[in-house]
Scaffold this active site. Structure first.
Site, PDB file in Angstrom:
ATOM      1  N   ASP A  72       0.836  -1.206   0.000  1.00 38.75           N
ATOM      2  CA  ASP A  72       0.000   0.000   0.000  1.00 38.75           C
ATOM      3  C   ASP A  72       0.869   1.254   0.000  1.00 38.75           C
ATOM      4  OD1 ASP A  72       0.779  -0.723   2.667  1.00 38.75           O
ATOM      5  OD2 ASP A  72      -0.724   0.657   3.480  1.00 38.75           O
ATOM      6  N   GLU A 130      -0.084  -1.040   5.606  1.00 38.96           N
ATOM      7  CA  GLU A 130       1.029  -0.693   6.486  1.00 38.96           C
ATOM      8  C   GLU A 130       0.979   0.782   6.865  1.00 38.96           C
ATOM      9  OE1 GLU A 130       5.136   0.604   7.658  1.00 38.96           O
ATOM     10  OE2 GLU A 130       3.908   1.347   5.990  1.00 38.96           O
TER      11      GLU A 130
END
Lengths: 357, 357
Positions: A72, A130
């Site tokens: 991400d 994350e």
């Protein structure tokens, strides 16, 4: 549906990965593409959990290494699609995710497909969420659902380190320090007690504070204690009865969270203090044989990691863990995020050299 | 449509006025009722401007007095309708508006109707939007549209003073004092400059500040300098680049706004300072013959008014002005707002005694 060609260069794959936007919460398309690409690789055993993809070798080697990267990014800000730029004679890929951390993921994917017989068994992990809260983090969820996949003797996280090995990470604590007062009309201020004035004592201690530098397993960890937010006040004509200062403490991995909290309570003795978030650091673990062999194969200086990263999750399981990836962490989340092409290629060479021995 | 019976007692009328809710912006129904009631009084000349009602005598007296009160309140908070309560043997009207300032308005309305031949000509003013910004204030708008109605030798504002005469008012200044820094990731805080830490210098000066007590025309004005708001911070992991402290300075009416600002710039020398709002105070004007006669008729101690009130609007026109009304200003805006019935009756007696001589 986007296709990932793992036979091309890691630089080309970085470009493809970045151009599939995957802001936290919207990783599904990228996770699908990764899953399909690694399922086509015969020597990998693939698991999918949410938008986290795990691909393992099963060569009955005596040791296993986990190599992980998050897929991400923080929100795109007019910095996609990726562009090639040149600056001071150096070539870069420019755009969201190039540093944090799709170049690192690209290198991992290329090597996962290419290395049919690495010197150690490898568990490759590409995970979601994350960049947001810890509870949403793909590694947190995977560790709860499939702790067996975390069996490893050493771990490498592909977070940006400019191609240096950065061992462990500092711990991270946020706390709110509060002062209380008593409201009154500001025309008769002596009838109240001003909580913002009382916060003067908190700021004084912060400005006088001198952070330590702590050597852990041979690496220097620089600590920090900073106000990151301050809030107080009711209205333009009211003596405020509450002031809150949020402080962020970065502490060396030789200090555990309870010791870090005790230290803050000493620093702010006399003030109300509430810990809102704390994450242990991770020791660099550079004494471990696999870590030393990795450092020798990669070459160059080994540094302390100052920012908190998911290496701490491995550290918490007793697994020595380091950060190693292309890109300058100071450019992560930056609108001008860009990774030097030479660093992508250097990290690819370093990991390949060690894994093939 | 509610009816106001000006032949009843001021206590009864207070009850009726409070039970017609008139939070700032919603005064129309009450203004309509007041207008209709005073238009029925033969000796008064009535003007209406927005929700402000002006009623004048025209007796060709040598002197004219303005007597004013605002008809709006701060928001109701489960404190209407009005209730009769008793506490420590004293009787009160309890509820929103009883103190600030419908009891004062009730006394004015009763006397406006009753006194057909006061010793001075009287301009009664009941105005809207006092509890909000100055630009919306009914007196501000009336002064712009009908400056002729402000012709007076003396002014009395019915703001709550516990039945004492409170002369003039302190000036009021709000300013924002700013510190600037440089953002950085809090894991590498030494690469930034922390603006919240820099605000320590602002709070130090506030805590060391000792406000003056200033004697003006024989009354003691107590000054004040207080932080009323503080704001700073970007995110939990970012060194903040801006901190803003809003300060509120109350200054004696012998100091003009420019002098007050210069004083603050000296106090916060070295910091960026921006004045956001300033209102001059008003000298008590107790040397004026009408003021002395008024004080003699009412009796009791004459005090300095510390909060800013609309007397400053009259002061700005060169008209000596005092505050005189029932109720404890410390209970204004309070959920437990309540006015002693004896104070309503005392203020009615005081005003009547002076106006009838």
């Amino acid at each position: 549906m986007p296709e990932l060609d793992l036979s091309r260069s890691s630089v080309e794959l970085t470009r493809t990965l970045c151009d599939i936007p995957s802001v936290s919460g919207e990783e599904a398309a990228l996770a699908d593409a990764i899953e399909r690409a690694v399922r086509a690789v015969p020597h990998l055993i693939v698991d999918r959990h949410g938008d986290t993809v795990v691909a393992r070798t099963d060569l009955a080697r005596s040791q296993r290494v986990a190599i992980a990267g998050h897929i991400d990014t923080v929100p795109v800000h007019e910095n996609l699609p990726v562009r090639d730029i040149e600056s001071d004679g150096e070539r870069f890929l420019w755009g969201r995710g190039t540093v944090d951390m799709k170049a690192g993921v690209a290198v991992q994917l290329i090597l996962a497909a290419e290395l049919t017989a690495p010197r150690v068994d490898v568990t490759w992990m590409w995970y979601d969420h994350e960049e947001v809260d810890a509870a949403s983090n793909g590694l947190t969820k995977l560790a709860a659902a499939r702790p067996d996949l975390f069996a490893a003797d050493f771990a490498i996280l592909g977070e940006p380190t400019q191609g240096f090995i950065e061992g462990g990470c500092n711990g991270n604590l946020r706390a709110v320090v509060r002062t209380h007062g008593r409201r009154a009309h500001s025309a008769r201020s002596w009838m109240g007690v001003n909580a913002i004035h009382a916060a003067s004592g908190i700021l004084d201690r912060l400005t006088r504070y001198r952070p330590r530098e702590v050597i852990v397993d041979g690496l220097v960890y620089r600590e920090g204690l900073n106000a990151v937010r301050i809030r107080g006040g009711v209205a333009g004509n009211v003596i405020p009865d509450l002031c809150e200062v949020e402080v962020n403490h970065r502490f060396a991995p030789s200090t555990d969270p309870a010791e870090a909290e005790a230290h803050l309570r000493e620093v702010f003795d006399g003030f109300e203090l509430q810990v809102v978030d704390v994450a242990a650091g991770a020791r660099p673990g550079m004494q471990a044989p696999l870590a030393r062999e990795f450092a020798a194969a990669v070459g160059g200086e080994v540094r302390a990691k100052l920012g908190w990263t998911d290496v701490a999750r491995f550290g918490g399981l007793g697994i020595p863990a380091v950060n190693y990836g292309p890109g300058d962490p100071a450019l992560a989340h930056h609108d001008d995020e860009r990774v030097p092409i030479a660093q992508i290629e250097g990290v690819e060479r370093g990991l390949r050299a060690w894994l093939t021995d």
